[in-house]
Design an enzyme around this catalytic site. Structure first.
Site, PDB file in Angstrom:
ATOM      1  N   SER A 187      56.336 -72.954  -0.139  1.00 39.22           N
ATOM      2  CA  SER A 187      55.482 -73.232   1.032  1.00 39.22           C
ATOM      3  C   SER A 187      55.707 -74.392   1.694  1.00 39.22           C
ATOM      4  CB  SER A 187      54.172 -73.224   0.375  1.00 39.22           C
ATOM      5  OG  SER A 187      54.077 -74.216  -0.581  1.00 39.22           O
ATOM      6  N   HIS A 216      53.573 -66.586   0.821  1.00 44.47           N
ATOM      7  CA  HIS A 216      53.720 -66.945   2.235  1.00 44.47           C
ATOM      8  C   HIS A 216      54.672 -65.842   2.847  1.00 44.47           C
ATOM      9  CE1 HIS A 216      52.129 -71.056   2.209  1.00 44.47           C
ATOM     10  NE2 HIS A 216      52.309 -71.129   1.101  1.00 44.47           N
ATOM     11  N   LYS A 247      46.544 -65.997   3.782  1.00 52.18           N
ATOM     12  CA  LYS A 247      47.667 -66.473   4.912  1.00 52.18           C
ATOM     13  C   LYS A 247      47.771 -65.219   6.038  1.00 52.18           C
ATOM     14  CE  LYS A 247      49.564 -69.636   1.529  1.00 52.18           C
ATOM     15  NZ  LYS A 247      48.119 -70.054   1.281  1.00 52.18           N
TER      16      LYS A 247
END
Lengths: 411, 88
Positions: A187, A216, A247
């Site tokens: 990240s 991610h 996300k």
């Protein structure tokens, strides 16, 4: 007599010297109005959001909004219960079915956050005779999860498959299972794991499994958005995939998927699954819709736009003479020469209407002080050009561009 | 490099040797020297140093042990224990 918070005094003093005196405290940012996936009012300033991990911009997907509204009306604002008690609704099962379809795996468990998914799976899966061999740069939720487990914890050098191999070889004579823990995209810097090499190492060693955190990379990597294992063509060799809906999927919640035939055992033993309330019905409804968007043609188009935006921002910031921590990815982390300079840089950006993440050591690898940008498929070229212009102005004001340029030239 | 199970003195010597490149303050090394307070090790340095110890002794030092290892002597003792249990 000592106050109960006295032991945090050095930290608070550091915070004061960094933020209060600098007149900018990233812990006090408040979104007063969200205009779109890429813009918000912070106080009375219109701000371009360039650090929200909202990679595909699905927080306002009309189909997801509609499904969430319907679930809210039909099932209420919350479940008020754990998944194992009264907190499993038809929507939670539908989301788990969608995850199985999405990842082409036999089993899926939904947790209340991504953090809890790591905590739950890692603390439960491995016993006292087992070994967890984790990348040193793994997320805090992985560190906390493995600490809660009874297994022996070994770290290997970040993204170094040879180092992993060496460490597994040392464990060859030990009974017990070994679990390699990595992340698809890390990240802070946006770098990806050398997954093919790691799979090759796994295959050399007995009783060895891989867990990959695709927080991610879900929706970002792979033709259908299944993350790094899909992109690298090694999905069958990654035994457990953990991820989040917070996300790319544009809401909140965590999950783990696996085709291990006994995977559902976790539902009986995993405390962060059992002893917390389940996600609200509106959240699971929007997560399921967004996953189906991510794996469909619209998802493919969004990934293309995201990649183009990432390459654009990376190239333009590099051209300014700024140092970027890794190659183009949806995370573009600008390296500042010191924590103090990073705070000043961050303040300059926020005051000019650009929100990025300020990331300081020890939360960062290599002791980097970072202005961490994350891209969104919904960013327009005009917005990114404005972000670059403001970066350039602030960096020049701070005398940073020359300093960075010299560093690059000297490297 | 082999270290006998009872060779704590020998282990200490090797640990001093491995510590040299990490001893940025030039601290006088002794069994009671503490990694965090005296040598100012942060988590990144700990990671590198532990890797050096693991490679030299060809052992695994699990993260779980680190909270109990504050001094050089405690590290040498832990290394001896691990070497012994690996042989057993």
């Amino acid at each position: 007599m000592a106050d109960i918070f006295d032991r945090f005094a050095p930290l608070m003093a550091q915070r004061d010297s960094f933020f209060t005196e600098a007149g900018a405290d990233p812990f006090t940012v408040r979104m007063d109005q969200v205009i779109s996936q890429t813009e918000a009012m912070i106080g009375n300033r219109r701000t371009i959001l360039c650090g929200t991990n909202n990679y595909l911009g699905l927080t306002f997907a009309p189909e997801a909004l509609k499904a969430a509204h319907a679930a809210l009306d039909d099932f209420g604002t919350g479940t008020t219960g754990s998944r194992v008690a009264n907190g499993t609704y038809v929507g939670h099962k539908a989301l788990e079915d969608e995850l199985k379809t999405f990842f082409k795996k036999d089993h899926a468990i939904v947790f209340s956050t991504g953090f809890l998914a790591n905590l739950g799976v890692l603390s439960t899966l491995m016993g006292p005779d087992d070994f967890i061999v984790m990348d040193a740069d793994c997320h805090a939720s992985i560190y906390d999860g493995v600490r809660m487990s009874q297994a022996q914890i070994i770290r290997f050098k970040h993204n170094d498959a040879a180092d992993l191999d060496k460490r597994l070889a040392r464990l060859a004579d030990k009974p017990g299972n070994k679990l390699i823990v990595i992340e698809g995209i890390y990240s802070m810097l946006g770098d990806t794991a050398p997954l093919k090499d790691i799979v090759a190492v796994k295959k050399k060693h007995a009783n060895t499994y891989i867990l990959s955190d695709e927080a991610h990379s879900l929706g970002v990597l792979g033709r259908f958005g299944r993350g790094l294992p899909e992109q690298d063509g090694v999905e069958a060799d990654v035994d457990f995939i953990v991820g989040t809906f917070s996300k790319s999927a544009g809401t909140v919640g965590g999950f783990c998927v696996s085709s291990h035939p006994k995977f559902d055992t976790l539902r009986l033993v995993c405390r962060p699954y059992i002893f917390t309330a389940s996600l609200p019905p509106s959240v699971v409804a929007s997560a399921a819709v967004n996953l189906s968007i991510i794996r469909g043609p619209e998802g493919g188009a969004l990934r293309k736009r995201l990649r183009r935006n990432a390459q654009h921002l990376h190239a333009r910031l590099t051209n300014l003479g700024l140092k970027i921590a890794s190659g183009p990815s949806p995370v573009v982390a600008v390296v500042a020469p010191s924590p103090e300079m990073a705070v000043a840089f961050w303040r300059g950006l926020i005051e000019a209407g650009v929100y990025v993440n300020l990331a300081l050591p020890p939360a960062t690898p290599y002791g980097y002080s970072l202005l961490r940008c994350s891209l969104c498929a919904a960013h327009t070229e005009e917005q990114l050009d404005e972000v670059v212009a403001i970066f350039g102005r602030v960096a020049a004001d701070l005398g940073l561009i020359e300093r960075c340029a010299r560093k690059v030239a000297g490297a | 490099m082999t270290v006998s199970a009872s060779g704590s003195g020998e282990t200490l010597k090797v640990v001093y040797e491995l510590l040299a490149p990490f001893n940025k303050r030039g601290v006088d090394l002794g069994p009671g020297v503490r990694f965090s307070e005296d040598l100012n090790f942060d988590s990144l340095v700990v990671m590198e140093f532990v890797a050096a110890v693991e490679d030299r002794f060809d052992i695994s030092v699990p993260l779980n042990l680190l909270p109990d290892i504050a001094t050089i002597q405690q590290l040498a003792d832990a290394v001896d224990r691990i070497v012994k249990s690996d042989k057993g």
